[in-house]
Design a protein around this motif. Sequence first.
Motif, PDB file in Angstrom:
ATOM      1  N   PHE A 154       0.833  -1.195   0.000  1.00 52.15           N
ATOM      2  CA  PHE A 154       0.000   0.000   0.000  1.00 52.15           C
ATOM      3  C   PHE A 154       0.870   1.248   0.000  1.00 52.15           C
ATOM      4  CE2 PHE A 154      -2.090   3.332   2.519  1.00 52.15           C
ATOM      5  CZ  PHE A 154      -3.165   3.593   1.692  1.00 52.15           C
ATOM      6  N   TRP A 155       1.890   1.274   0.849  1.00 51.43           N
ATOM      7  CA  TRP A 155       2.757   2.433   0.952  1.00 51.43           C
ATOM      8  C   TRP A 155       3.514   2.683  -0.355  1.00 51.43           C
ATOM      9  CZ3 TRP A 155       2.983   6.670   3.386  1.00 51.43           C
ATOM     10  CH2 TRP A 155       4.114   7.442   3.326  1.00 51.43           C
ATOM     11  N   LEU A 156       3.987   1.628  -1.010  1.00 49.11           N
ATOM     12  CA  LEU A 156       4.689   1.800  -2.281  1.00 49.11           C
ATOM     13  C   LEU A 156       3.761   2.356  -3.350  1.00 49.11           C
ATOM     14  CD1 LEU A 156       6.908  -1.404  -2.416  1.00 49.11           C
ATOM     15  CD2 LEU A 156       7.642   0.948  -2.027  1.00 49.11           C
ATOM     16  N   ASN A 157       2.505   1.918  -3.359  1.00 50.33           N
ATOM     17  CA  ASN A 157       1.552   2.447  -4.337  1.00 50.33           C
ATOM     18  C   ASN A 157       1.228   3.906  -4.060  1.00 50.33           C
ATOM     19  OD1 ASN A 157       1.285   0.185  -5.929  1.00 50.33           O
ATOM     20  ND2 ASN A 157      -0.355  -0.670  -4.687  1.00 50.33           N
ATOM     21  N   VAL A 158       1.068   4.276  -2.811  1.00 42.21           N
ATOM     22  CA  VAL A 158       0.806   5.676  -2.467  1.00 42.21           C
ATOM     23  C   VAL A 158       1.988   6.538  -2.880  1.00 42.21           C
ATOM     24  CG1 VAL A 158       0.558   7.270  -0.517  1.00 42.21           C
ATOM     25  CG2 VAL A 158      -0.829   5.205  -0.629  1.00 42.21           C
ATOM     26  N   ARG A 159       3.179   6.061  -2.610  1.00 43.21           N
ATOM     27  CA  ARG A 159       4.382   6.801  -2.975  1.00 43.21           C
ATOM     28  C   ARG A 159       4.479   7.005  -4.486  1.00 43.21           C
ATOM     29  NH1 ARG A 159      10.012   4.516  -1.015  1.00 43.21           N
ATOM     30  NH2 ARG A 159      10.263   4.090  -3.206  1.00 43.21           N
ATOM     31  N   GLU A 160       4.118   5.979  -5.243  1.00 44.63           N
ATOM     32  CA  GLU A 160       4.146   6.081  -6.707  1.00 44.63           C
ATOM     33  C   GLU A 160       3.114   7.088  -7.207  1.00 44.63           C
ATOM     34  OE1 GLU A 160       5.566   5.572 -10.405  1.00 44.63           O
ATOM     35  OE2 GLU A 160       6.396   4.658  -8.598  1.00 44.63           O
ATOM     36  N   TYR A 161       1.922   7.094  -6.621  1.00 49.74           N
ATOM     37  CA  TYR A 161       0.901   8.067  -7.007  1.00 49.74           C
ATOM     38  C   TYR A 161       1.349   9.489  -6.689  1.00 49.74           C
ATOM     39  CZ  TYR A 161      -2.458   4.327  -7.855  1.00 49.74           C
ATOM     40  OH  TYR A 161      -3.103   3.227  -8.337  1.00 49.74           O
ATOM     41  N   MET A 162       2.027   9.662  -5.575  1.00 55.84           N
ATOM     42  CA  MET A 162       2.516  10.992  -5.213  1.00 55.84           C
ATOM     43  C   MET A 162       3.572  11.465  -6.207  1.00 55.84           C
ATOM     44  SD  MET A 162       2.611  10.582  -1.069  1.00 55.84           S
ATOM     45  CE  MET A 162       3.603  12.026  -0.809  1.00 55.84           C
ATOM     46  N   ARG A 163       4.445  10.574  -6.619  1.00 54.05           N
ATOM     47  CA  ARG A 163       5.467  10.933  -7.621  1.00 54.05           C
ATOM     48  C   ARG A 163       4.832  11.292  -8.948  1.00 54.05           C
ATOM     49  NH1 ARG A 163      10.056   6.378  -6.501  1.00 54.05           N
ATOM     50  NH2 ARG A 163      10.848   7.300  -4.576  1.00 54.05           N
ATOM     51  N   GLU A 164       3.825  10.529  -9.352  1.00 55.45           N
ATOM     52  CA  GLU A 164       3.128  10.830 -10.609  1.00 55.45           C
ATOM     53  C   GLU A 164       2.456  12.189 -10.546  1.00 55.45           C
ATOM     54  OE1 GLU A 164       2.880   9.322 -13.622  1.00 55.45           O
ATOM     55  OE2 GLU A 164       4.472   7.997 -12.914  1.00 55.45           O
ATOM     56  N   GLY A 165       1.861  12.509  -9.412  1.00 54.45           N
ATOM     57  CA  GLY A 165       1.215  13.809  -9.247  1.00 54.45           C
ATOM     58  C   GLY A 165       2.207  14.951  -9.342  1.00 54.45           C
ATOM     59  N   ARG A 166       3.385  14.781  -8.778  1.00 52.54           N
ATOM     60  CA  ARG A 166       4.418  15.820  -8.856  1.00 52.54           C
ATOM     61  C   ARG A 166       4.912  15.993 -10.274  1.00 52.54           C
ATOM     62  NH1 ARG A 166       7.620  13.857  -3.637  1.00 52.54           N
ATOM     63  NH2 ARG A 166       6.264  14.781  -2.063  1.00 52.54           N
ATOM     64  N   ARG A 167       5.032  14.895 -11.012  1.00 54.82           N
ATOM     65  CA  ARG A 167       5.479  14.998 -12.401  1.00 54.82           C
ATOM     66  C   ARG A 167       4.464  15.748 -13.246  1.00 54.82           C
ATOM     67  NH1 ARG A 167       6.942   8.896 -12.928  1.00 54.82           N
ATOM     68  NH2 ARG A 167       8.608   8.829 -11.417  1.00 54.82           N
ATOM     69  N   GLN A 168       3.195  15.483 -13.009  1.00 58.93           N
ATOM     70  CA  GLN A 168       2.152  16.140 -13.792  1.00 58.93           C
ATOM     71  C   GLN A 168       2.054  17.620 -13.458  1.00 58.93           C
ATOM     72  OE1 GLN A 168      -1.399  13.880 -13.177  1.00 58.93           O
ATOM     73  NE2 GLN A 168      -0.703  12.184 -14.439  1.00 58.93           N
ATOM     74  N   MET A 169       2.345  17.987 -12.215  1.00 60.56           N
ATOM     75  CA  MET A 169       2.261  19.390 -11.816  1.00 60.56           C
ATOM     76  C   MET A 169       3.554  20.150 -12.140  1.00 60.56           C
ATOM     77  SD  MET A 169       0.241  19.105  -8.234  1.00 60.56           S
ATOM     78  CE  MET A 169      -0.341  20.793  -8.239  1.00 60.56           C
ATOM     79  N   GLY A 170       4.594  19.407 -12.510  1.00 61.87           N
ATOM     80  CA  GLY A 170       5.850  20.044 -12.883  1.00 61.87           C
ATOM     81  C   GLY A 170       6.756  20.383 -11.715  1.00 61.87           C
ATOM     82  N   TRP A 171       6.597  19.758 -10.579  1.00 66.83           N
ATOM     83  CA  TRP A 171       7.455  20.029  -9.416  1.00 66.83           C
ATOM     84  C   TRP A 171       8.738  19.315  -9.527  1.00 66.83           C
ATOM     85  CZ3 TRP A 171       3.581  19.627  -4.808  1.00 66.83           C
ATOM     86  CH2 TRP A 171       2.680  20.697  -4.896  1.00 66.83           C
TER      87      TRP A 171
END
Length: 71
Positions: free
Chosen positions: A54-71
Amino acid sequence: MEQLRRTLEHSAFGVCAWMGDKMGISRSRVRTYFIYLSCLSLGSSLLFYFFVAFWLNVREYMREGRRQMGW
């Protein structure tokens, strides 16, 4: 055969692969330890496994969100 192995590892959350890479031991050894530990502890190690998955999946979603927002 290598592609099949990667697909199976990714579909099984990749917890053993991640832990093996972090600890510097082979992935198959981590899987074997999980099997033995779950037999000895009557399955309570599976709770740890699912928590890490679960934690690895949450971490991956957070990384994807940062990539999409350009951070």
